[in-house]
Design a protein around this motif. Structure first.
Motif, mmCIF file in Angstrom:
data_model
loop_
_atom_site.group_PDB
_atom_site.id
_atom_site.type_symbol
_atom_site.label_atom_id
_atom_site.label_comp_id
_atom_site.label_asym_id
_atom_site.label_seq_id
_atom_site.Cartn_x
_atom_site.Cartn_y
_atom_site.Cartn_z
ATOM 1 N N VAL A 199 23.310 -2.719 24.588
ATOM 2 C CA VAL A 199 23.786 -2.095 25.819
ATOM 3 C C VAL A 199 22.568 -1.679 26.653
ATOM 4 O O VAL A 199 21.543 -1.278 26.094
ATOM 5 C CB VAL A 199 24.661 -0.865 25.447
ATOM 6 C CG1 VAL A 199 24.887 0.054 26.623
ATOM 7 C CG2 VAL A 199 25.980 -1.334 24.846
ATOM 8 N N HIS A 200 22.635 -1.796 27.989
ATOM 9 C CA HIS A 200 21.477 -1.414 28.823
ATOM 10 C C HIS A 200 21.233 0.089 28.794
ATOM 11 O O HIS A 200 20.129 0.542 28.562
ATOM 12 C CB HIS A 200 21.675 -1.866 30.272
ATOM 13 C CG HIS A 200 21.758 -3.355 30.404
ATOM 14 N ND1 HIS A 200 20.747 -4.178 29.989
ATOM 15 C CD2 HIS A 200 22.740 -4.167 30.877
ATOM 16 C CE1 HIS A 200 21.090 -5.447 30.203
ATOM 17 N NE2 HIS A 200 22.302 -5.460 30.730
ATOM 18 N N ARG A 201 22.298 0.847 29.042
ATOM 19 C CA ARG A 201 22.114 2.306 29.097
ATOM 20 C C ARG A 201 22.272 2.899 27.700
ATOM 21 O O ARG A 201 23.240 3.609 27.429
ATOM 22 C CB ARG A 201 23.089 2.905 30.106
ATOM 23 C CG ARG A 201 22.727 2.559 31.540
ATOM 24 C CD ARG A 201 23.531 3.322 32.562
ATOM 25 N NE ARG A 201 24.915 2.865 32.631
ATOM 26 C CZ ARG A 201 25.329 1.790 33.304
ATOM 27 N NH1 ARG A 201 24.447 1.030 33.938
ATOM 28 N NH2 ARG A 201 26.597 1.461 33.329
ATOM 29 N N MET A 202 21.316 2.584 26.826
ATOM 30 C CA MET A 202 21.380 3.037 25.438
ATOM 31 C C MET A 202 21.294 4.559 25.331
ATOM 32 O O MET A 202 21.772 5.151 24.364
ATOM 33 C CB MET A 202 20.261 2.393 24.607
ATOM 34 C CG MET A 202 20.618 1.056 23.993
ATOM 35 S SD MET A 202 22.112 1.120 22.975
ATOM 36 C CE MET A 202 21.603 2.201 21.631
ATOM 37 N N TRP A 226 29.489 -2.784 29.100
ATOM 38 C CA TRP A 226 30.477 -2.271 28.124
ATOM 39 C C TRP A 226 29.819 -2.043 26.768
ATOM 40 O O TRP A 226 28.858 -2.716 26.404
ATOM 41 C CB TRP A 226 31.653 -3.246 28.004
ATOM 42 C CG TRP A 226 31.266 -4.629 27.520
ATOM 43 C CD1 TRP A 226 30.898 -5.689 28.288
ATOM 44 C CD2 TRP A 226 31.202 -5.080 26.164
ATOM 45 N NE1 TRP A 226 30.605 -6.769 27.490
ATOM 46 C CE2 TRP A 226 30.772 -6.422 26.188
ATOM 47 C CE3 TRP A 226 31.449 -4.477 24.924
ATOM 48 C CZ2 TRP A 226 30.601 -7.184 25.015
ATOM 49 C CZ3 TRP A 226 31.278 -5.227 23.763
ATOM 50 C CH2 TRP A 226 30.856 -6.573 23.817
ATOM 51 N N SER A 227 30.381 -1.081 26.035
ATOM 52 C CA SER A 227 29.888 -0.820 24.678
ATOM 53 C C SER A 227 31.055 -0.894 23.698
ATOM 54 O O SER A 227 32.221 -0.922 24.099
ATOM 55 C CB SER A 227 29.212 0.550 24.617
ATOM 56 O OG SER A 227 30.042 1.552 25.171
ATOM 57 N N CYS A 228 30.706 -0.930 22.414
ATOM 58 C CA CYS A 228 31.717 -1.077 21.363
ATOM 59 C C CYS A 228 32.715 0.080 21.433
ATOM 60 O O CYS A 228 32.366 1.223 21.717
ATOM 61 C CB CYS A 228 31.028 -1.092 19.993
ATOM 62 S SG CYS A 228 32.156 -1.054 18.584
ATOM 63 N N CYS A 229 33.972 -0.232 21.152
ATOM 64 C CA CYS A 229 35.040 0.777 21.193
ATOM 65 C C CYS A 229 35.016 1.695 19.978
ATOM 66 O O CYS A 229 35.774 2.654 19.906
ATOM 67 C CB CYS A 229 36.396 0.086 21.296
ATOM 68 S SG CYS A 229 36.858 -0.790 19.768
#
Lengths: 297, 187
Positions: free
Chosen positions: B170-173, A40-43
Motif C-alpha cells: 500500500v502507498h500510504r503505509m 486499497w488495503s486488505c480488509c
C-alpha cells in the motif's frame, strides 16, 4: 461504458487472478469499466475478526473512507470474503455498535477523517443477478452452456450474517442459479448451497478442511452436477485445491469454476480457456464443448 | 476427573459484555449444533459451550477446542431463535484467551496452528497493507513446522502461478502502521 469502482481484494491480485481477469472481462462485455479503488488495503479477512475486534473494523473501514474521499458512493467487490468484511464493518458503524463507532472515530487520527456511512458495498454477484443484467447475459451468451450441469455454491460469506450482508434469502439464495441459467447452464438442485467449506482452517487444520470440502463436493456429484460454480476465491481455493488428496475425489474429481469463468465461456471470450487452465483440479475437459476449436491445451 | 460445578454469573457477564450477545436467553433448542458444519471436529457442540458459559464453567469452556476450530460461518447465528451469534461468542472467547496470554488459556496441540496462522497472516498485513501469501506461508510453516501436509498443494500452486513472488504494498503505509499501533494500545 458505465464506471464501477472496484475493490479487488488480495486474493484477486494473487491466488485468484483468473477470477480477477474473468470478472473484468465479463463486466466489460456487459458495458462496465472497473476502476480500482485507489490505494486499497486488505480488509483483514478472517484473521482480523478471529483475533482482534478493533482491526476487524478499522482495516475494512479504511477502504470505505478512501471511497468517500474519492466521492464514490458505491464500491463493488467480487470476493465474497471482502464483501462480507466490508459490509459487516459498514453495518456495525452505521447501526452505532459502540466498539465499531470508537474504532471509526480513531480513524480521524489515522486518515484525517472518519467514515460517514455513505458507501454502499455491492457484490458483483448481486449486480450480475439484476433482471436487466440477466437479460444482457442471455443476449451475450453466443455459446450458451447447454447441457452443463452446474451446482451453484454460495458458501457462507455472501449470505451471513443476513442483516449485514444478504441481498437475498440467506438460507435459499438463488442469484447464482439465475445467472447460470441465463448463461444457458442446467442448474441442479441441492442442499449444500450455503454450507461452509472451512476456508479459515485451510493452513491450520487441513484435515478438518478436507472433510468439509469432501462433503460438499460429494453432495454436488450426488445431486447430478458435473461441475461446481462459486463466486468466492476462498471457496474456490479450498474446493479446487485439495481434491487430489481426498480419497473419494482423487479418481473422479469435480471441477470448480468461478462464475465469471463460465460466463466468459458462454460469451465466447478468447481468454476463458486460459483462466480455467489455472485451476489445480483439471477443469478444461468438462467445458471442452464451449471452448473454441484450437484453444484447448 | 469430576469437578463440582459451582454456578456463577461472573463469567457469563464477562462474555456477554465482550461479545454483545444475549447468551442468557439460550434455552438449549440445539439448532446451532444441528447446523454446525465443524461440529464433527469439536470437543463440545456449540449449544454445550453456550450452556457452560451460562453456568460459569470458565475452565471447561477454555479447555475445549471449539473457539479454535469454529470457522465463523454464522450458520448458528442465522438459525438461533434468540438472536445469539454463537460465532461472535467464539470470536470473543478467542480474543479473551489471546489477550490473557496465559498458559492455561493458550491453544493446545493442533489448535496452536490456528493461532500461528492468524499471527502469520496479520504479520504480512502489518508490513505491506495487503496480504502476501508467500511470506505468510513461509512464516506459518517456519513457526508451525507443518510443511509435510502442505507440500503437495504448495508445489501445485507454484506450478500454476498461483503464488506471487513479490508482495504488493500500500502507498500510504503510515495509515496501516497507525491502525496496528492503535490495535496494540487497546490490548
Amino acid at each position: 461504458m458505465k464506471k464501477l469502482t472496484f475493490y479487488p481484494g488480495c486474493s484477486l491480485h494473487s491466488t485468484a487472478t483468473e477470477y480477477d481477469e474473468s470478472t473484468r472481462a465479463v463486466f466489460e462485455a456487459l458495458g462496465y469499466s472497473l476502476e480500482e479503488l485507489d490505494d486499497w488495503s486488505c480488509c483483514g479477512a478472517s484473521s482480523a475478526h478471529a483475533t482482534d475486534h478493533y482491526l476487524s473494523i478499522a482495516l475494512p473501514v479504511r477502504n470505505l473512507v478512501l471511497a468517500e474521499k474519492e466521492g464514490v458512493d458505491e464500491v463493488a467487490t467480487a470476493c465474497a470474503a471482502c464483501y462480507n468484511t466490508l459490509r459487516k464493518a459498514d453495518h456495525a458503524v452505521r447501526t452505532g455498535d459502540p466498539a465499531a463507532v470508537k474504532a471509526n472515530d480513531s480513524l480521524v487520527d489515522v486518515m484525517g477523517q472518519k467514515y460517514a456511512g455513505g458507501v454502499k458495498v455491492v457484490s458483483t454477484l448481486e449486480l450480475l443477478s439484476r433482471p436487466e443484467t440477466l437479460a444482457a447475459i442471455k443476449q451475450k451468451a453466443s455459446k450458451p452452456l447447454r447441457g452443463l450441469k452446474v451446482a451453484p455454491y454460495y458458501g457462507c460469506l455472501l449470505t451471513r450474517p443476513a442483516e449485514a450482508v444478504a441481498f437475498e434469502d440467506p438460507e435459499q439464495p438463488t442469484s447464482l442459479d439465475r445467472v447460470l441459467a441465463a448463461a444457458g447452464a442446467e442448474v441442479v438442485r441441492w442442499s449444500w448451497k450455503t454450507e461452509c467449506c472451512g476456508a479459515s482452517l485451510a493452513l491450520s487444520r487441513p484435515e478438518i478442511l478436507k472433510e468439509m470440502a469432501r462433503r460438499i463436493i460429494v453432495a454436488a456429484r450426488e445431486a447430478g452436477a458435473d461441475v461446481i460454480a462459486t463466486a468466492c476465491p476462498m471457496c474456490h481455493a479450498n474446493l479446487d485445491g485439495r481434491q487430489s488428496e481426498i480419497a473419494d475425489l482423487k479418481d473422479h474429481p469435480v471441477p470448480v469454476y468461478f462464475l465469471t469463468e463460465l460466463l466468459g465461456l458462454a460469451f465466447g471470450l478468447k481468454k476463458a480457456p486460459a483462466w480455467v487452465g489455472k485451476h489445480l483440479t483439471e477443469s478444461r475437459s468438462a467445458v471442452r464443448a464451449f471452448i473454441p476449436a484450437g484453444k484447448v491445451g | 476427573m469430576s469437578v463440582a460445578l459451582v454456578p456463577s454469573q461472573t463469567f457469563l457477564h464477562e462474555v456477554q459484555s465482550h461479545s454483545g450477545q444475549p447468551i442468557s436467553l439460550c434455552y438449549q433448542c440445539k439448532k446451532c449444533s444441528a447446523g454446525c458444519p465443524v461440529g464433527f471436529a469439536m470437543d463440545l457442540l456449540p449449544h454445550e459451550v453456550i450452556r457452560l458459559i451460562q453456568l460459569g464453567a470458565r475452565d471447561r469452556v477454555f479447555a475445549a477446542n471449539n473457539l479454535w476450530v469454529c470457522t465463523g460461518c454464522k450458520t448458528c447465528q442465522a438459525r438461533c431463535p434468540n438472536q445469539i451469534d454463537a460465532g461472535q461468542v467464539m470470536d470473543s472467547l478467542r480474543e479473551m484467551a489471546l489477550r490473557a496470554g496465559t498458559a492455561a488459556l493458550a491453544p493446545k496441540g493442533r489448535d496452536v496452528n490456528v493461532k500461528t496462522f492468524h499471527e502469520s497472516f496479520l504479520s504480512t498485513l502489518r508490513l505491506f497493507g495487503r496480504s502476501y501469501d508467500l511470506g505468510m506461508i513461509g512464516l506459518y510453516l517456519g513457526r508451525s513446522r507443518a510443511i509435510g501436509e502442505h507440500m503437495g498443494l504448495g508445489l501445485n500452486m507454484v506450478k500454476k502461478g498461483k503464488l506471487k513472488y513479490l508482495p504488493e504494498r500500500v502507498h500510504r503505509m503510515g495509515e496501516i502502521r497507525k491502525i496496528f499501533a492503535k490495535a496494540r494500545e487497546k490490548r
